[in-house]
Every structure is written in structure tokens, then in C-alpha cells.
Design an enzyme around this catalytic site. Structure first.
Site, PDB file in Angstrom:
ATOM      1  CG  ASP A  16     -41.668  39.757   0.117  1.00 17.36           C
ATOM      2  OD1 ASP A  16     -41.191  40.256   1.155  1.00 17.36           O
ATOM      3  OD2 ASP A  16     -41.359  40.174  -1.023  1.00 17.36           O
ATOM      4  CB  THR A  17     -45.697  42.150   3.616  1.00 18.33           C
ATOM      5  OG1 THR A  17     -46.289  40.970   4.144  1.00 18.33           O
ATOM      6  CG2 THR A  17     -46.681  43.301   3.779  1.00 18.33           C
TER       7      THR A  17
ATOM      8  CG  ASN B 213     -34.676  32.956  12.162  1.00 19.68           C
ATOM      9  OD1 ASN B 213     -35.237  31.977  12.638  1.00 19.68           O
ATOM     10  ND2 ASN B 213     -33.509  32.894  11.556  1.00 19.68           N
ATOM     11  CG  ASN B 214     -40.720  39.003  12.316  1.00 20.42           C
ATOM     12  OD1 ASN B 214     -41.279  38.990  13.413  1.00 20.42           O
ATOM     13  ND2 ASN B 214     -40.743  40.050  11.515  1.00 20.42           N
TER      14      ASN B 214
ATOM     15  CG  HIS C 124     -44.779  40.547  15.351  1.00 23.06           C
ATOM     16  ND1 HIS C 124     -45.598  41.061  16.321  1.00 23.06           N
ATOM     17  CD2 HIS C 124     -45.443  40.702  14.185  1.00 23.06           C
ATOM     18  CE1 HIS C 124     -46.700  41.520  15.765  1.00 23.06           C
ATOM     19  NE2 HIS C 124     -46.629  41.308  14.464  1.00 23.06           N
ATOM     20  CE  LYS C 125     -43.037  39.021   8.673  1.00 22.38           C
ATOM     21  NZ  LYS C 125     -42.315  38.760   7.437  1.00 22.38           N
TER      22      LYS C 125
HETATM   23  P1  IMP Z   1     -41.949  41.625   5.195  1.00 25.27           P
HETATM   24  O1  IMP Z   1     -42.034  40.934   3.876  1.00 25.27           O
HETATM   25  O2  IMP Z   1     -43.007  41.163   6.151  1.00 25.27           O
HETATM   26  O3  IMP Z   1     -40.560  41.591   5.786  1.00 25.27           O
HETATM   27  O4  IMP Z   1     -42.296  43.161   4.962  1.00 25.27           O
HETATM   28  C1  IMP Z   1     -41.514  43.992   4.128  1.00 25.27           C
HETATM   29  C2  IMP Z   1     -41.687  45.443   4.561  1.00 25.27           C
HETATM   30  O5  IMP Z   1     -43.062  45.833   4.376  1.00 25.27           O
HETATM   31  C3  IMP Z   1     -41.409  45.699   6.028  1.00 25.27           C
HETATM   32  O6  IMP Z   1     -40.039  45.966   6.241  1.00 25.27           O
HETATM   33  C4  IMP Z   1     -42.262  46.934   6.308  1.00 25.27           C
HETATM   34  O7  IMP Z   1     -41.615  48.104   5.851  1.00 25.27           O
HETATM   35  C5  IMP Z   1     -43.477  46.696   5.422  1.00 25.27           C
HETATM   36  N1  IMP Z   1     -44.546  46.027   6.178  1.00 25.27           N
HETATM   37  C6  IMP Z   1     -44.862  44.698   6.165  1.00 25.27           C
HETATM   38  N2  IMP Z   1     -45.907  44.432   6.961  1.00 25.27           N
HETATM   39  C7  IMP Z   1     -46.252  45.619   7.507  1.00 25.27           C
HETATM   40  C8  IMP Z   1     -47.281  45.985   8.433  1.00 25.27           C
HETATM   41  O8  IMP Z   1     -48.077  45.171   8.943  1.00 25.27           O
HETATM   42  N3  IMP Z   1     -47.339  47.300   8.744  1.00 25.27           N
HETATM   43  C9  IMP Z   1     -46.484  48.228   8.235  1.00 25.27           C
HETATM   44  N4  IMP Z   1     -45.513  47.940   7.383  1.00 25.27           N
HETATM   45  C10 IMP Z   1     -45.395  46.631   7.011  1.00 25.27           C
END
Ligand code: IMP
Length: 200
Positions: A68-69, A8-9, A11-12
Site C-alpha cells: 500500500d502506498t 492485479n496491477n 504494471h506493479k
Molecule cells: P497503491 O497502494 O499503490 O494502489 O497507491 C495508492 C494511491 O497512491 C494511488 O492511487 C496513487 O494515487 C498514489 N500513488 C501510489 N504510487 C504512486 C506513484 O508512484 N506516483 C504517484 N502516485 C502514486
């Protein structure tokens, strides 16, 4: 062809719509009326992405992908990695997360790190994984106001600015997430071509 992005992000969702173009109808979790939080308690990015995609696929039977990042540092053996969002606690405070990484790194000379995004796709009932990586360096104080998360302390290789000092468009051409989304796009386009359909 309709495909769900298990997120639901806003931006993404904008970013991926931009990359995928008009060939696909992309639905977010709120579009399909899924309001509950999806558990993200696996020990690897791959596991988290897959479990989110499977959760939505099991609930809806639809084609779906989830991402996931994590920020992975050399000197801390890959930390914060899968714990990136909550590294300094449940409040997911980006400043506290950065402070924790900087304090664990201390004065270590090895500042190498990478952002890694994993996308899990469940498409026509089969599972696929796509990975996007950007390597770089962690600096010892924050620079820049753009972006989010760990951006103010991450300088991608070959650049002088942190991600937080770059225009969003510049970050989006080299970022881990853009690279993973690009692989997803190639896969889906290939499928379209091999099935000789204009859209899937
Ligand atoms: P998500 O899986 O995209 O929700 O990312 C998990 C966490 O990784 C986020 O809450 C950020 O702390 C970090 N993160 C993910 N993408 C980025 C980015 O492009 N820049 C900086 N931090 C990021």
C-alpha cells in the site's frame, strides 16, 4: 518457491518480477483465481497492506505479500496518506486528487512531501513489514505526462524533473515502491542463502 503478490496491477507485477528475478514463481490474484475486491479500509498503510496479505493467506495458506502506498505532505499533517487513491472521491480520479492537494496547500511555503510504500509479507506463517520512502517537493502546477497518480506535481529531492517528466526506468531506480521491493528482495535472498538453497 512460489509466492503470491496480492495485486492485479500489471504494471506493479512487471516491476516486481523484474526486481525479484527468476528465483521465485510470482503469482498474481488472477493467477490464483481470486476475483473479489479485498477490503482496504484501515487507517494506516501498514494496516491495509497487512489486511490484504492476511486475507489471501487465510484463503489459500500460501506465502504472500501485499503493498500500500500514500503521498504524505508535511503541511497537511501527512494527508492524503492512506486516502491517496480516493482523496477527491470514490472515482479515484488522479486529476481531482491533485487539484484537492494543491487547493489545500494553497500558497503555503512548506511543500515538503514523501511517497511511502509499505509491503506486508506473510512468509512461512510469520509476518514482516518493509518500507520504502522517497522525499521531495510538491509544485503548484502539473508537469509531465509519464507515470500516474500524483507524479505530475512531485519532484524528488536532488532532481529537477517531476516523476511524470522522467523515463519510467529513472523513476523506478529511486521510487518508494522500488525501495520497498528491494528490501523484500534482500530478505528473500537472505532466506535462500541461509537455507543453502538455490531457490525457495
Ligand atoms: P497503491 O497502494 O499503490 O494502489 O497507491 C495508492 C494511491 O497512491 C494511488 O492511487 C496513487 O494515487 C498514489 N500513488 C501510489 N504510487 C504512486 C506513484 O508512484 N506516483 C504517484 N502516485 C502514486
Amino acid at each position: 518457491m512460489t509466492i503470491v503478490f496480492a495485486s492485479n496491477n500489471e504494471h506493479k507485477i512487471r516491476e516486481i518480477k523484474n526486481i525479484l528475478g527468476n528465483s521465485f514463481t510470482l503469482l498474481s490474484l488472477s493467477d490464483i483465481n481470486i476475483k473479489e475486491g479485498i477490503p482496504e479500509d484501515e487507517s494506516l498503510l501498514e494496516g491495509n497492506a497487512l489486511s490484504k496479505a492476511r486475507y489471501i493467506h487465510n484463503a489459500t495458506g500460501m506465502n504472500v505479500f501485499a503493498d500500500d502506498t500514500g503521498l504524505e505532505t508535511d503541511a497537511l499533517n501527512g494527508l492524503p496518506g492512506v486516502h491517496s487513491a480516493r482523496f477527491a472521491g470514490e472515482s479515484k480520479d488522479p486529476s481531482a486528487n491533485i487539484e484537492k492537494v494543491l487547493s489545500l496547500l494553497g500558497s503555503t511555503e512548506n511543500r515538503k512531501a514523501r511517497f511511502r510504500t509499505v509491503i506486508a509479507l506473510i512468509f512461512e506463517k510469520k509476518e514482516y513489514l518493509f518500507e520504502g520512502i522517497v522525499t521531495g517537493t510538491i509544485i503548484s502546477e502539473k508537469r509531465g505526462k509519464e507515470g500516474f497518480g500524483y507524479d505530475p506535481v512531485f519532484i524528488p529531492d536532488g532532481k529537477k524533473q517531476t516523476f511524470a517528466e522522467m523515463e519510467l526506468d529513472e523513476k523506478n531506480t529511486i521510487s518508494h515502491r522500488a525501495r520497498a521491493f528491494e528490501k523484500l528482495r534482500e530478505f528473500l535472498n537472505q532466506y535462500t542463502l541461509s537455507n543453502n538453497k538455490e531457490t525457495i
